[in-house]
Write a protein that holds these residues in place. Structure first.
Motif, PDB file in Angstrom:
ATOM      1  N   PHE A 276     -93.823  24.295  65.617  1.00  0.00           N
ATOM      2  CA  PHE A 276     -95.264  24.287  65.881  1.00  0.00           C
ATOM      3  C   PHE A 276     -96.004  23.600  64.742  1.00  0.00           C
ATOM      4  O   PHE A 276     -96.935  22.833  64.957  1.00  0.00           O
ATOM      5  CB  PHE A 276     -95.750  25.735  66.043  1.00  0.00           C
ATOM      6  CG  PHE A 276     -97.239  25.869  66.231  1.00  0.00           C
ATOM      7  CD1 PHE A 276     -97.818  25.682  67.478  1.00  0.00           C
ATOM      8  CD2 PHE A 276     -98.058  26.206  65.173  1.00  0.00           C
ATOM      9  CE1 PHE A 276     -99.181  25.809  67.657  1.00  0.00           C
ATOM     10  CE2 PHE A 276     -99.422  26.336  65.334  1.00  0.00           C
ATOM     11  CZ  PHE A 276     -99.994  26.134  66.586  1.00  0.00           C
ATOM     12  N   LEU A 277     -95.564  23.864  63.518  1.00  0.00           N
ATOM     13  CA  LEU A 277     -96.192  23.245  62.349  1.00  0.00           C
ATOM     14  C   LEU A 277     -95.770  21.792  62.194  1.00  0.00           C
ATOM     15  O   LEU A 277     -96.216  21.094  61.292  1.00  0.00           O
ATOM     16  CB  LEU A 277     -95.837  24.022  61.077  1.00  0.00           C
ATOM     17  CG  LEU A 277     -96.410  25.428  60.954  1.00  0.00           C
ATOM     18  CD1 LEU A 277     -95.825  26.145  59.754  1.00  0.00           C
ATOM     19  CD2 LEU A 277     -97.923  25.383  60.853  1.00  0.00           C
ATOM     20  N   GLY A 289     -91.689  25.406  70.548  1.00  0.00           N
ATOM     21  CA  GLY A 289     -92.693  25.411  69.483  1.00  0.00           C
ATOM     22  C   GLY A 289     -93.493  24.117  69.453  1.00  0.00           C
ATOM     23  O   GLY A 289     -94.724  24.123  69.400  1.00  0.00           O
ATOM     24  N   ILE A 292     -95.740  23.792  72.516  1.00  0.00           N
ATOM     25  CA  ILE A 292     -96.924  24.649  72.415  1.00  0.00           C
ATOM     26  C   ILE A 292     -97.941  23.995  71.481  1.00  0.00           C
ATOM     27  O   ILE A 292     -99.139  23.988  71.744  1.00  0.00           O
ATOM     28  CB  ILE A 292     -96.529  26.052  71.910  1.00  0.00           C
ATOM     29  CG1 ILE A 292     -95.680  26.766  72.964  1.00  0.00           C
ATOM     30  CG2 ILE A 292     -97.763  26.890  71.585  1.00  0.00           C
ATOM     31  CD1 ILE A 292     -95.036  28.041  72.487  1.00  0.00           C
ATOM     32  N   THR A 296    -101.957  22.630  72.475  1.00  0.00           N
ATOM     33  CA  THR A 296    -103.222  23.167  71.962  1.00  0.00           C
ATOM     34  C   THR A 296    -104.341  22.128  72.028  1.00  0.00           C
ATOM     35  O   THR A 296    -105.505  22.488  72.170  1.00  0.00           O
ATOM     36  CB  THR A 296    -103.083  23.615  70.495  1.00  0.00           C
ATOM     37  OG1 THR A 296    -102.586  22.525  69.734  1.00  0.00           O
ATOM     38  CG2 THR A 296    -102.152  24.788  70.356  1.00  0.00           C
ATOM     39  N   LEU A 299    -105.992  22.306  75.618  1.00  0.00           N
ATOM     40  CA  LEU A 299    -106.191  23.648  76.152  1.00  0.00           C
ATOM     41  C   LEU A 299    -107.303  23.697  77.192  1.00  0.00           C
ATOM     42  O   LEU A 299    -107.179  24.361  78.221  1.00  0.00           O
ATOM     43  CB  LEU A 299    -106.548  24.600  75.003  1.00  0.00           C
ATOM     44  CG  LEU A 299    -105.441  25.532  74.546  1.00  0.00           C
ATOM     45  CD1 LEU A 299    -105.950  26.481  73.498  1.00  0.00           C
ATOM     46  CD2 LEU A 299    -104.899  26.312  75.731  1.00  0.00           C
ATOM     47  N   ARG A 300    -108.405  23.013  76.919  1.00  0.00           N
ATOM     48  CA  ARG A 300    -109.558  23.111  77.802  1.00  0.00           C
ATOM     49  C   ARG A 300    -109.259  22.466  79.162  1.00  0.00           C
ATOM     50  O   ARG A 300    -109.706  22.956  80.202  1.00  0.00           O
ATOM     51  CB  ARG A 300    -110.768  22.450  77.143  1.00  0.00           C
ATOM     52  CG  ARG A 300    -112.098  23.000  77.602  1.00  0.00           C
ATOM     53  CD  ARG A 300    -113.211  22.484  76.724  1.00  0.00           C
ATOM     54  NE  ARG A 300    -113.118  22.988  75.362  1.00  0.00           N
ATOM     55  CZ  ARG A 300    -113.689  24.123  74.958  1.00  0.00           C
ATOM     56  NH1 ARG A 300    -114.379  24.847  75.797  1.00  0.00           N
ATOM     57  NH2 ARG A 300    -113.564  24.530  73.719  1.00  0.00           N
ATOM     58  N   PRO A 303    -104.694  24.821  80.481  1.00  0.00           N
ATOM     59  CA  PRO A 303    -104.079  25.824  79.615  1.00  0.00           C
ATOM     60  C   PRO A 303    -102.641  26.166  80.011  1.00  0.00           C
ATOM     61  O   PRO A 303    -101.934  26.789  79.246  1.00  0.00           O
ATOM     62  CB  PRO A 303    -104.995  27.046  79.787  1.00  0.00           C
ATOM     63  CG  PRO A 303    -105.708  26.824  81.062  1.00  0.00           C
ATOM     64  CD  PRO A 303    -105.808  25.357  81.260  1.00  0.00           C
ATOM     65  N   LEU A 306     -99.692  25.447  77.778  1.00  0.00           N
ATOM     66  CA  LEU A 306     -99.516  26.338  76.636  1.00  0.00           C
ATOM     67  C   LEU A 306     -98.895  27.659  77.090  1.00  0.00           C
ATOM     68  O   LEU A 306     -97.993  28.189  76.450  1.00  0.00           O
ATOM     69  CB  LEU A 306    -100.863  26.621  75.960  1.00  0.00           C
ATOM     70  CG  LEU A 306    -100.771  27.655  74.835  1.00  0.00           C
ATOM     71  CD1 LEU A 306    -100.651  26.965  73.500  1.00  0.00           C
ATOM     72  CD2 LEU A 306    -101.933  28.601  74.828  1.00  0.00           C
ATOM     73  N   ILE A 307     -99.387  28.157  78.229  1.00  0.00           N
ATOM     74  CA  ILE A 307     -99.021  29.514  78.639  1.00  0.00           C
ATOM     75  C   ILE A 307     -97.539  29.632  78.993  1.00  0.00           C
ATOM     76  O   ILE A 307     -96.863  30.552  78.546  1.00  0.00           O
ATOM     77  CB  ILE A 307     -99.915  29.951  79.816  1.00  0.00           C
ATOM     78  CG1 ILE A 307    -101.347  30.132  79.295  1.00  0.00           C
ATOM     79  CG2 ILE A 307     -99.416  31.241  80.435  1.00  0.00           C
ATOM     80  CD1 ILE A 307    -102.360  30.308  80.372  1.00  0.00           C
ATOM     81  N   SER A 310     -95.060  29.514  76.098  1.00  0.00           N
ATOM     82  CA  SER A 310     -95.326  30.706  75.269  1.00  0.00           C
ATOM     83  C   SER A 310     -94.691  31.936  75.883  1.00  0.00           C
ATOM     84  O   SER A 310     -94.111  32.760  75.181  1.00  0.00           O
ATOM     85  CB  SER A 310     -96.822  30.938  75.129  1.00  0.00           C
ATOM     86  OG  SER A 310     -97.431  29.859  74.496  1.00  0.00           O
ATOM     87  N   LEU A 313     -90.904  31.764  75.415  1.00  0.00           N
ATOM     88  CA  LEU A 313     -90.564  32.035  74.014  1.00  0.00           C
ATOM     89  C   LEU A 313     -90.690  33.533  73.720  1.00  0.00           C
ATOM     90  O   LEU A 313     -89.774  34.152  73.158  1.00  0.00           O
ATOM     91  CB  LEU A 313     -91.495  31.224  73.103  1.00  0.00           C
ATOM     92  CG  LEU A 313     -91.428  31.493  71.609  1.00  0.00           C
ATOM     93  CD1 LEU A 313     -90.051  31.146  71.075  1.00  0.00           C
ATOM     94  CD2 LEU A 313     -92.478  30.666  70.871  1.00  0.00           C
TER      95      LEU A 313
END
Lengths: 336, 309
Positions: A276-277, A289, A292, A296, A299-300, A303, A306-307, A310, A313
């Motif tokens: 993710f980082l 990761g 996801i 981000t 997202l708008r 979504p 992302l969901i 997640s 995971l």
């Protein structure tokens, strides 16, 4: 009681140095770490087949297995994990779509008949990517756990069995590695290595993740080595390798199995955090990761991208923690 | 007690040296040449490079370089970052924000965590207990970055219940509330589970039965006798966690744009700002070691059976 005081003085710092990565394993850890002298109310950890010479050697394991088969959380986590592992090995069974086929015109679509989980920014199918993402996560989790059991088990067993100066040195080394939080250490390690692969992630997590296993193994070996059957084996002339391999390790391994199972979930979460980082798995690898992270930004608009990863995971991490919980309950009847 | 503290302080020295050396080794040995990293693709003037190598002792063996570094560190000199600002200044700016964030997270995890743990420990096997166990397991399973992203988007941006990001420079308490909740959530779950186990175990203890038999009101039995004794393992966890909270804030601070130590470290790592990374991590390690010592001493205060000679 001067004697009592001395023992407490020597032992307490060790215990409070403990870094419970997760509180759920703490009771088992305390039991395993104590030598049974200071905390009478908790009682000593009873080694699995220290019950008597008449019992078959595997008696306690058979009992633990029977216990497991009565535990609902074992079934829930077991079924989930079988499903996830199957998905990791044969992703093609679940989807015909190529997760790397990304027509940019299909960007950010909502779920539909063609794309069950929608598409991501680049137009890749989120369902296919989620299915294929299981493999990297599970490989990292399993390989890292194997690595920490080897490193931590070896260091813990050596320092517990031999004690003395070896124990002191190994304890200080363990302290040093404990001084850096896992995520921080892995972050620095991953940013320093030249090229990142699945195996560098495993190395980063393994090199900085073995300490808890070592401490538990040490405590467990100290308890076991005093037991009558070890004394008997030594009296019969068994050598150190044989005593360690045949008598001490099989009887000291139970608390290690519990912690290793729970840690597996933690490692999967940490790998996802690194990805993710942007510093975990390489971009060529499909990883929950990283997906996801890229979700981000959109997202708008959608979504869903992302969901769904997640949820997969979290369910994977959840299954391993639940399994560890169930195994602990089965191996440690005291806690029920 | 005094002798014990001294012994522990002495024991901290090799651990501190070892940990900082480990970080130093990773950053400077595995990370490639720091001077060429400063110039990126362009390449540097060889004369300047030689000068820089001399100035930063880069031609000496690693252990000598480390010696220079650690002696400077003990004089309060954390080194200079590539943009010429002292790392100590950057840390001084970032730490108050991180401490504020950690305090919010800590307060939440203590109050809510111990509360939930006590509730479920007292009603072991009942509905509340199952609910707390299941709830905490779910929280433990969701990685912090997922929780943070989701909370920021829905609770912050979409529904506007909390402020979604913090101002760089000086974050206000209200801006830090949501990041604090996210940061504290994982430990909250651990604290709740730990308290529950401890309370449930001590419920069967002789002293609780005695206190009840004496006719003490239940409230007093729970608060004065049961809870106080049950909190001993929780305090250990909390103390060690306070250090971990500041380091664990890398992800949370990144998501919520909080300008603290975690973000400082993350930015430094991605930009290969070696001196900042080593300095910040060394500072965190120091906090962490001191917290561990305090926890050990607290142990003796909470449990009079334990005495340090």
């Amino acid at each position: 009681m001067p004697d009592m005081n001395k023992q407490q003085r020597e032992q307490l710092p060790t215990r409070s140095d403990e870094q419970p990565q997760s509180a759920i394993e703490l009771p088992g850890m305390l039991l395993a770490d104590e030598e049974g002298t200071t905390l009478e109310k908790r009682g000593a950890y009873s080694a699995p087949d220290a019950r008597g010479p008449q019992d078959k050697p595997r008696g306690a394991w058979a009992e633990a297995w029977r216990e497991l088969r009565n535990s609902p959380s074992f079934y829930v986590s077991g079924v989930l994990l079988l499903f996830l592992v199957f998905m990791a090995i044969f992703p093609g069974v679940f989807t015909n779509i190529d997760p790397r086929h990304c027509p940019i015109l299909d960007t950010n679509q909502d779920p539909s008949g063609d794309h069950w989980f929608g598409t991501n920014v680049q137009g890749c199918d989120v369902y296919a990517r989620t299915v294929y993402g299981a493999r990297a996560s599970i490989i990292v989790g399993v390989a890292t756990t194997a690595l920490i059991v080897v490193i931590g088990g070896l260091i813990g067993a050596l320092s517990g069995y031999f004690g003395g100066w070896l124990d002191t040195i190994l304890a200080r080394i363990t302290d040093i590695f404990f001084g850096i939080p896992l995520l921080l250490a892995a972050l620095v390690f991953m940013s320093s290595v030249k090229d990142r692969t699945v195996w560098t992630v495993v190395a980063a997590l393994g090199v900085f993740g073995w300490m808890q296993i070592a401490r538990i193994m040490r405590g467990s070996v100290i308890t076991v080595k005093k037991s009558d059957y070890v004394v008997a084996a030594r009296a019969l002339g068994a050598g150190t390798p044989r005593i360690l391999g045949r008598h001490v390790l099989p009887n000291a391994i139970a608390p290690v199995i519990v912690v290793a199972t729970i840690s597996l979930g933690t490692f999967i979460a940490t790998e996802a955090t690194l990805s993710f980082l942007g510093i975990g798995l390489p971009p060529t690898e499909i990883s929950w990761g990283a997906d996801i992270s890229s979700a981000t930004t959109a997202l708008r608009d959608s979504p869903y991208q992302l969901i769904f990863p997640s949820i997969f995971l979290s369910v994977t991490v959840f299954s391993f923690i639940l399994l560890g919980d169930a195994v602990r309950d089965a191996l440690d009847p005291k806690l029920r | 007690m005094g002798r014990y503290v001294v012994r522990r302080l002495l024991q901290m020295i090799p651990v501190f040296i070892g940990t900082t050396f480990l970080i130093y080794y990773m950053v400077y040995q595995l990370g490639g040449d720091p001077i060429s990293a400063m110039f990126g693709d362009k390449g540097a003037d060889p004369v300047f490079v030689r000068q820089m190598r001399e100035e930063f002792h880069l031609n000496d063996p690693l252990i000598v370089q480390y010696w220079y570094y650690i002696t400077d560190l003990l004089h309060g000199d954390f080194g200079t970052s590539f943009n010429g600002r002292p790392v100590a200044d950057e840390l001084k700016r970032a730490f108050p924000v991180s401490i504020r964030l950690a305090m919010i997270a800590f307060a939440i995890e203590v109050v809510v965590g111990v509360g939930l743990g006590l509730l479920s420990g007292l009603r072991r096997g009942k509905f509340v207990d199952t609910l707390v166990l299941a709830g905490t397991l779910v929280v433990i399973s969701i990685p912090v970055f997922v929780l943070g992203t989701v909370a920021q988007f829905w609770l912050g941006s979409e529904w506007g219940i909390f402020e979604a990001t913090a101002t760089v420079g000086d974050a206000t308490w209200s801006q830090l509330l949501l990041p604090g909740i996210v940061l504290g959530s994982l430990s909250l779950a651990f604290v709740a589970r730990l308290t529950r186990t401890s309370v449930a175990e001590n419920m069967r203890a002789d002293y609780v039965r005695t206190a009840t038999a004496k006719g003490l009101p239940r409230r007093r039995v729970v608060t004065r006798h049961l809870l106080r004794n049950s909190l001993i393992p929780v305090v250990t966890f909390l103390g060690a966690d306070l250090g971990a909270l500041m380091a664990g804030a890398i992800v949370t601070e990144g998501i919520f744009n909080v300008d603290g130590v975690g973000r400082l470290i993350y930015l430094a790592v991605t930009k290969h700002e070696s001196s900042t990374v080593v300095g910040a991590v060394a500072a965190l390690v120091m906090i962490y070691l001191v917290m561990n010592l305090i926890v050990d001493l607290l142990y003796a205060v909470l449990d009079p059976r334990i005495r340090y000679a």
